[in-house]
Motif scaffolding. Structure first.
Motif, short mmCIF file in Angstrom:
data_model
loop_
_atom_site.label_atom_id
_atom_site.label_comp_id
_atom_site.label_asym_id
_atom_site.label_seq_id
_atom_site.Cartn_x
_atom_site.Cartn_y
_atom_site.Cartn_z
N GLU A 86 -50.50 5.17 18.79
CA GLU A 86 -49.85 5.45 17.52
C GLU A 86 -48.34 5.15 17.59
OE1 GLU A 86 -50.67 9.42 16.40
OE2 GLU A 86 -52.82 9.12 16.13
N PRO A 141 -52.04 9.01 21.45
CA PRO A 141 -50.66 9.08 20.94
C PRO A 141 -49.82 7.88 21.31
CG PRO A 141 -51.02 10.65 22.73
CD PRO A 141 -52.36 10.11 22.38
N ASP A 142 -50.07 7.28 22.49
CA ASP A 142 -49.31 6.08 22.88
C ASP A 142 -49.59 4.93 21.93
OD1 ASP A 142 -48.18 7.44 24.93
OD2 ASP A 142 -49.41 6.55 26.51
#
Length: 263
Positions: free
Chosen positions: A33, A30-31
């Motif tokens: 993205e 997620p980081d």
């Protein structure tokens, strides 16, 4: 014995079926993205000339992923905003971490240019003052009402890019003006020819005096002058279109360069 082996086989099947899901879940970052999303927005703002907004997005990328290339992009934003002191600091962070980068020499030259413009020497580290502790004051607690933070509106990245109609508005106006001026000049010349033919005709002033011919000559001179102005406007229009196309190509090249830095 057979019952125990069946239980073990069921357990192995269950574990084997769950393993791929665990691996796939761990593969999502997620980081990464979030960093990519902020970086793409920064590029869009930079291409649109919105350097404050681009700076905010590039700073946001550093919360998730820091790299020397981000310092270079941040330095470019400060440079465009004429915040030269901060631009120098960001450029120096870049060349300190990437001394052998292909553009390191050009970046050092830019640093020297900005320092000369600022008229300053390399900054010396200043000691951080130690705050003097103050005795705590007993204050009765006051209940604070909870404030709901409004959600940020979605960012329309396509709206930041100037359209072709806006970019070429000035050349279109100049071209239309050139056509109008040229049309007026041609109309004057056409009316002069018509009046001149009448003057030399059977019902004209033949032979005509200079006073009778002079207005026709003045009108003809005005027509030629307007045609000349129309031609000059066409030349200016073509040159302006070439400049706008070159700037658009340069902006596109900057976008591609910053994208390569991210990769």
């Amino acid at each position: 014995m057979i019952t125990a082996m069946r239980s073990l086989l069921v357990l192995l099947v269950v574990l084997g079926a769950g393993a791929p899901r665990v691996v796939l879940a761990q593969g999502l970052d997620p980081d990464e993205e979030a960093a990519r999303r902020h970086f793409d927005r920064g590029l869009s703002h930079y291409d649109a000339g919105e350097y404050e907004a681009a700076l905010t997005e590039f700073d946001a990328v550093k919360k998730f992923r820091d790299s020397p290339a981000l310092d270079y992009n941040i330095a470019r934003c400060y440079d465009r905003l004429e915040r030269y002191q901060e631009a120098v600091a960001a450029y120096e962070r870049y060349v300190t971490q990437k001394p052998d980068a292909p553009d390191a020499a050009a970046t050092r030259e830019r640093i020297a240019t900005l320092r000369a413009r600022l008229g300053t020497q390399p900054p010396k580290p200043t000691p951080t003052p130690t705050p003097t502790p103050t005795p705590p004051v007993a204050v009765p607690p006051t209940p604070t009402p909870a404030i709901a933070t409004p959600a940020a509106p979605p960012v329309d990245e396509g709206a930041h890019k100037p359209s072709a109609a806006r970019r070429y508005a000035a050349p279109i106006a100049i071209g239309a003006g050139a056509l109008v001026v040229a049309a007026v000049g041609a109309g004057l010349l056409g009316s002069v020819k018509s009046d001149y033919d009448k003057a030399l005709g059977p019902t004209g002033c033949r032979p005509c005096s200079n006073d009778q011919i002079a207005p026709l000559e003045h009108r003809a001179d005005a027509g030629y002058a307007l045609l000349g102005v129309g031609g000059a406007l066409v030349v200016v229009d073509v040159a302006l279109i070439a400049v706008i196309a070159t700037r658009a190509k340069k902006s596109s090249g900057t976008h591609a360069s910053l994208s390569r830095r991210w990769q």
